[in-house]
Write a protein that holds these residues in place. Structure first.
Motif, PDB file in Angstrom:
ATOM      1  N   ALA A   1      11.020  -3.872   1.482  1.00 18.35           N
ATOM      2  CA  ALA A   1      11.443  -2.341   1.482  1.00 18.35           C
ATOM      3  C   ALA A   1      10.947  -1.556   2.421  1.00 18.35           C
ATOM      4  CB  ALA A   1      10.885  -2.007   0.265  1.00 18.35           C
ATOM      5  N   ALA A   2       9.916  -1.725   2.858  1.00 16.51           N
ATOM      6  CA  ALA A   2       9.218  -0.819   4.006  1.00 16.51           C
ATOM      7  C   ALA A   2       9.978  -1.229   5.460  1.00 16.51           C
ATOM      8  CB  ALA A   2       7.903  -1.149   4.390  1.00 16.51           C
ATOM      9  N   ALA A   3      10.510  -2.233   5.750  1.00 21.16           N
ATOM     10  CA  ALA A   3      11.306  -2.454   6.806  1.00 21.16           C
ATOM     11  C   ALA A   3      12.572  -1.846   6.953  1.00 21.16           C
ATOM     12  CB  ALA A   3      11.308  -4.264   7.160  1.00 21.16           C
ATOM     13  N   ASN A   4      13.260  -2.178   5.759  1.00 24.69           N
ATOM     14  CA  ASN A   4      14.524  -1.490   5.370  1.00 24.69           C
ATOM     15  C   ASN A   4      14.461   0.025   5.455  1.00 24.69           C
ATOM     16  OD1 ASN A   4      15.927  -3.905   5.367  1.00 24.69           O
ATOM     17  ND2 ASN A   4      15.747  -3.980   3.020  1.00 24.69           N
ATOM     18  N   ALA A   5      13.394   0.601   5.081  1.00 22.24           N
ATOM     19  CA  ALA A   5      13.389   2.110   5.315  1.00 22.24           C
ATOM     20  C   ALA A   5      13.290   2.453   6.493  1.00 22.24           C
ATOM     21  CB  ALA A   5      12.174   2.487   4.390  1.00 22.24           C
ATOM     22  N   ALA A   6      12.473   1.764   7.368  1.00 23.82           N
ATOM     23  CA  ALA A   6      12.173   2.029   8.726  1.00 23.82           C
ATOM     24  C   ALA A   6      13.453   1.828   9.544  1.00 23.82           C
ATOM     25  CB  ALA A   6      11.117   1.202   9.505  1.00 23.82           C
ATOM     26  N   ALA A   7      14.370   0.972   9.201  1.00 24.26           N
ATOM     27  CA  ALA A   7      15.798   0.675   9.881  1.00 24.26           C
ATOM     28  C   ALA A   7      16.626   1.747   9.349  1.00 24.26           C
ATOM     29  CB  ALA A   7      16.098  -0.632   9.660  1.00 24.26           C
ATOM     30  N   MET A   8      16.605   2.428   8.329  1.00 27.04           N
ATOM     31  CA  MET A   8      17.405   3.338   7.575  1.00 27.04           C
ATOM     32  C   MET A   8      18.003   4.318   8.601  1.00 27.04           C
ATOM     33  SD  MET A   8      16.985   5.891   4.166  1.00 27.04           S
ATOM     34  CE  MET A   8      16.437   4.405   3.195  1.00 27.04           C
ATOM     35  N   PRO A   9      17.516   4.877   9.361  1.00 24.50           N
ATOM     36  CA  PRO A   9      17.931   5.859  10.328  1.00 24.50           C
ATOM     37  C   PRO A   9      19.058   5.195  11.226  1.00 24.50           C
ATOM     38  CG  PRO A   9      15.708   6.009  10.387  1.00 24.50           C
ATOM     39  CD  PRO A   9      15.807   4.951   9.760  1.00 24.50           C
ATOM     40  N   ALA A  10      18.880   3.856  11.587  1.00 17.80           N
ATOM     41  CA  ALA A  10      20.171   2.947  12.252  1.00 17.80           C
ATOM     42  C   ALA A  10      20.952   2.185  11.420  1.00 17.80           C
ATOM     43  CB  ALA A  10      19.383   1.877  13.034  1.00 17.80           C
TER      44      ALA A  10
ATOM     45  N   VAL B   1      -1.785   8.115   1.081  1.00 20.03           N
ATOM     46  CA  VAL B   1      -1.020   7.576  -0.151  1.00 20.03           C
ATOM     47  C   VAL B   1       0.695   7.861   0.150  1.00 20.03           C
ATOM     48  CG1 VAL B   1      -0.582   8.145  -2.538  1.00 20.03           C
ATOM     49  CG2 VAL B   1      -3.097   8.322  -1.473  1.00 20.03           C
ATOM     50  N   SER B   2       0.956   8.920   0.811  1.00 14.63           N
ATOM     51  CA  SER B   2       2.366   8.937   1.176  1.00 14.63           C
ATOM     52  C   SER B   2       2.988   7.845   1.723  1.00 14.63           C
ATOM     53  CB  SER B   2       2.594  10.197   1.747  1.00 14.63           C
ATOM     54  OG  SER B   2       4.006  10.618   1.979  1.00 14.63           O
ATOM     55  N   ILE B   3       2.297   7.087   2.777  1.00 18.83           N
ATOM     56  CA  ILE B   3       2.693   6.175   3.640  1.00 18.83           C
ATOM     57  C   ILE B   3       2.611   4.931   2.658  1.00 18.83           C
ATOM     58  CG2 ILE B   3       2.287   4.695   5.545  1.00 18.83           C
ATOM     59  CD1 ILE B   3       0.894   7.377   7.018  1.00 18.83           C
ATOM     60  N   THR B   4       1.577   4.729   2.049  1.00 19.02           N
ATOM     61  CA  THR B   4       1.500   3.317   1.479  1.00 19.02           C
ATOM     62  C   THR B   4       2.292   3.457   0.070  1.00 19.02           C
ATOM     63  OG1 THR B   4      -0.698   4.451   0.214  1.00 19.02           O
ATOM     64  CG2 THR B   4      -0.876   3.042   2.284  1.00 19.02           C
ATOM     65  N   THR B   5       2.746   4.521  -0.353  1.00 14.12           N
ATOM     66  CA  THR B   5       3.742   4.494  -1.612  1.00 14.12           C
ATOM     67  C   THR B   5       4.928   4.839  -1.354  1.00 14.12           C
ATOM     68  OG1 THR B   5       3.123   6.814  -2.124  1.00 14.12           O
ATOM     69  CG2 THR B   5       1.572   5.030  -2.879  1.00 14.12           C
ATOM     70  N   GLY B   6       5.499   4.869   0.183  1.00 11.84           N
ATOM     71  CA  GLY B   6       6.880   5.337   0.567  1.00 11.84           C
ATOM     72  C   GLY B   6       7.223   6.799   0.256  1.00 11.84           C
ATOM     73  N   GLY B   7       6.138   7.416   0.063  1.00 14.17           N
ATOM     74  CA  GLY B   7       6.585   9.061  -0.350  1.00 14.17           C
ATOM     75  C   GLY B   7       7.047   9.266  -1.717  1.00 14.17           C
ATOM     76  N   THR B   8       6.880   8.319  -2.458  1.00 15.05           N
ATOM     77  CA  THR B   8       7.558   8.333  -4.011  1.00 15.05           C
ATOM     78  C   THR B   8       6.388   9.014  -4.990  1.00 15.05           C
ATOM     79  OG1 THR B   8       7.126   6.124  -4.281  1.00 15.05           O
ATOM     80  CG2 THR B   8       9.284   6.822  -3.477  1.00 15.05           C
ATOM     81  N   ALA B   9       6.043  10.099  -4.999  1.00 15.15           N
ATOM     82  CA  ALA B   9       5.314  10.816  -5.849  1.00 15.15           C
ATOM     83  C   ALA B   9       4.057   9.844  -6.483  1.00 15.15           C
ATOM     84  CB  ALA B   9       6.104  10.997  -7.154  1.00 15.15           C
TER      85      ALA B   9
ATOM     86  N   LYS C   1       2.926   6.982  -6.389  1.00  9.11           N
ATOM     87  CA  LYS C   1       3.007   5.594  -6.702  1.00  9.11           C
ATOM     88  C   LYS C   1       4.362   4.929  -6.315  1.00  9.11           C
ATOM     89  CE  LYS C   1       4.709   6.047 -11.545  1.00  9.11           C
ATOM     90  NZ  LYS C   1       4.433   5.859 -13.016  1.00  9.11           N
ATOM     91  N   GLY C   2       4.359   3.617  -5.955  1.00  8.57           N
ATOM     92  CA  GLY C   2       5.528   2.988  -5.346  1.00  8.57           C
ATOM     93  C   GLY C   2       4.979   2.157  -4.316  1.00  8.57           C
ATOM     94  N   LEU C   3       6.160   1.323  -3.557  1.00  8.65           N
ATOM     95  CA  LEU C   3       5.870   0.659  -2.499  1.00  8.65           C
ATOM     96  C   LEU C   3       4.492  -0.369  -2.762  1.00  8.65           C
ATOM     97  CD1 LEU C   3       7.684   0.130   0.106  1.00  8.65           C
ATOM     98  CD2 LEU C   3       5.963   1.630   1.339  1.00  8.65           C
ATOM     99  N   PHE C   4       3.577  -0.394  -2.046  1.00 10.86           N
ATOM    100  CA  PHE C   4       2.501  -1.256  -1.769  1.00 10.86           C
ATOM    101  C   PHE C   4       1.619  -0.846  -3.040  1.00 10.86           C
ATOM    102  CE2 PHE C   4       3.759  -1.131   2.795  1.00 10.86           C
ATOM    103  CZ  PHE C   4       4.087  -2.260   3.111  1.00 10.86           C
TER     104      PHE C   4
ATOM    105  N   GLY D   1       0.578   3.148  -8.413  1.00 11.13           N
ATOM    106  CA  GLY D   1      -0.284   4.146  -7.916  1.00 11.13           C
ATOM    107  C   GLY D   1      -1.879   3.716  -7.950  1.00 11.13           C
ATOM    108  N   LEU D   2      -2.762   4.661  -7.516  1.00 10.64           N
ATOM    109  CA  LEU D   2      -4.180   4.116  -7.329  1.00 10.64           C
ATOM    110  C   LEU D   2      -5.174   4.559  -8.383  1.00 10.64           C
ATOM    111  CD1 LEU D   2      -2.957   4.946  -4.509  1.00 10.64           C
ATOM    112  CD2 LEU D   2      -5.210   4.828  -3.564  1.00 10.64           C
ATOM    113  N   ASN D   3      -6.275   3.892  -8.633  1.00  8.46           N
ATOM    114  CA  ASN D   3      -7.056   4.206  -9.595  1.00  8.46           C
ATOM    115  C   ASN D   3      -7.973   5.284  -8.995  1.00  8.46           C
ATOM    116  OD1 ASN D   3      -6.289   2.284 -11.393  1.00  8.46           O
ATOM    117  ND2 ASN D   3      -7.071   0.537 -10.318  1.00  8.46           N
ATOM    118  N   GLY D   4      -9.120   5.818  -9.706  1.00  7.20           N
ATOM    119  CA  GLY D   4      -9.903   6.803  -9.460  1.00  7.20           C
ATOM    120  C   GLY D   4      -9.358   8.372  -9.421  1.00  7.20           C
ATOM    121  N   ASN D   5     -10.208   9.129  -8.688  1.00 13.05           N
ATOM    122  CA  ASN D   5      -9.669  10.365  -8.659  1.00 13.05           C
ATOM    123  C   ASN D   5      -9.091  10.957  -7.503  1.00 13.05           C
ATOM    124  OD1 ASN D   5     -11.057  11.374 -11.145  1.00 13.05           O
ATOM    125  ND2 ASN D   5     -13.128  11.146 -10.005  1.00 13.05           N
ATOM    126  N   ILE D   6      -9.140  10.149  -6.435  1.00 11.93           N
ATOM    127  CA  ILE D   6      -7.877  10.647  -5.332  1.00 11.93           C
ATOM    128  C   ILE D   6      -6.670   9.625  -5.410  1.00 11.93           C
ATOM    129  CG2 ILE D   6      -7.731  10.802  -2.922  1.00 11.93           C
ATOM    130  CD1 ILE D   6     -10.559  10.949  -2.483  1.00 11.93           C
TER     131      ILE D   6
END
Length: 280
Positions: free
Chosen positions: A114-123, A256-264, A266-269, A273-278
């Motif tokens: 999914a990350a690779a395809n998102a990276a290639a999306m502009p092309a 978090v935005s990078i590792t979740t794909g910018g999707t609120a 949670k998402g992607l990797f 979402g994450l545990n804890g307070n951050i």
């Protein structure tokens, strides 16, 4: 809402949102979860079946992990990185004690495609066959490239937030190790950058092109100006730095935005979402 619009909105909100009082425990737990992600990826790739249950701290088994198809030389290098990442998880879990959160659910399989395809999306491109970091040595180090630069910028961004000097020293030590890992991945990609990667059955692009697309996506999702392994001038870009040759930091929200794909948050990797307070 499109992926690009959602990503831009997430980054904008992260930059203007008021910060809460983050404690050292919050920051170390945030770092722990990034190490869980990397630790699972590398320890699956070298054939160890991911992190041991004790290192996961009661967290779930990852999605999509498998043994990578590595050469003997590639496996030797990957084993060292895998051992480092396991020790990072164990060290942080020990330092936090009862305050340590479980590893969150991580996706180290379909999320890469999914990350690779998102990276290639502009092309307007889609990788076919789907990109997998477990396919061969170069695919593996490309997967490492996706993670390691983010880890370096994350530790640098978190360092000013840590008040306990002992924790700060340990975080600086881990940052240095992650920087070594990032340089290893970047050098291998630089060395073999003209190797063709299939975008579809009839089209290939160079490894340089793919790593550049990934660097651009990271910047779109999480700010910064992380560069490709080769600069537009043709010079080497092994060390991604600013005009003063200093690594560019990222805030927890940007990471978090990078590792979740910018999707609120949670998402992607991190599909849940994450545990804890951050969390973002």
């Amino acid at each position: 809402m499109s992926f690009k619009v959602a990503a831009a909105l997430t980054v904008a909100l992260a930059l203007v949102a008021p910060a809460f009082a983050q404690t050292d425990v919050d920051i170390l737990n945030f770092a722990l979860q990034l190490e869980c992600l990397e630790g699972e990826f590398y320890n699956y790739a070298v054939g160890l079946g991911g992190l041991p249950a004790s290192a996961r701290g009661g967290g779930p088994v990852p999605i999509g992990g498998m043994t990578a198809n590595l050469t003997a030389a590639g496996l030797t290098l990957a084993q060292e990185v895998a051992f480092n990442e396991l020790q990072h998880v164990q060290f942080l879990r020990s330092a936090l004690g009862a305050a340590a959160v479980p590893c969150p659910l991580v996706d180290i399989g379909p999320a890469f495609a999914a990350a690779a395809n998102a990276a290639a999306m502009p092309a307007n491109a889609t990788f076919s066959p789907a990109y997998s970091p477990y396919a061969n040595d170069l695919s593996f180090w490309l997967g490492s490239f996706i993670f390691e630069d983010v880890g370096v910028s994350a530790y640098l961004g978190a360092a000013p937030l840590i008040s306990n000097k002992t924790y700060l020293g340990s975080a600086a030590g881990i940052l240095a190790v992650e920087a070594y890992h990032a340089s290893l991945a970047r050098f291998i990609i630089y060395e073999y950058g003209y190797t063709p990667i299939a975008v579809n059955p009839s089209t290939t692009v160079s490894l340089y092109t793919v790593s550049g697309l990934i660097a651009t996506l990271r910047n779109t999702l999480g700010g910064g100006s992380g560069q490709n392994v080769i600069l537009p001038s043709g010079a080497a870009g092994i060390v991604p730095v600013d005009s003063n040759s200093i690594v560019i930091p990222r805030t927890p929200a940007q990471v978090v935005s990078i590792t979740t794909g910018g999707t609120a948050m949670k998402g992607l990797f991190f599909p849940n979402g994450l545990n804890g307070n951050i969390k973002g």
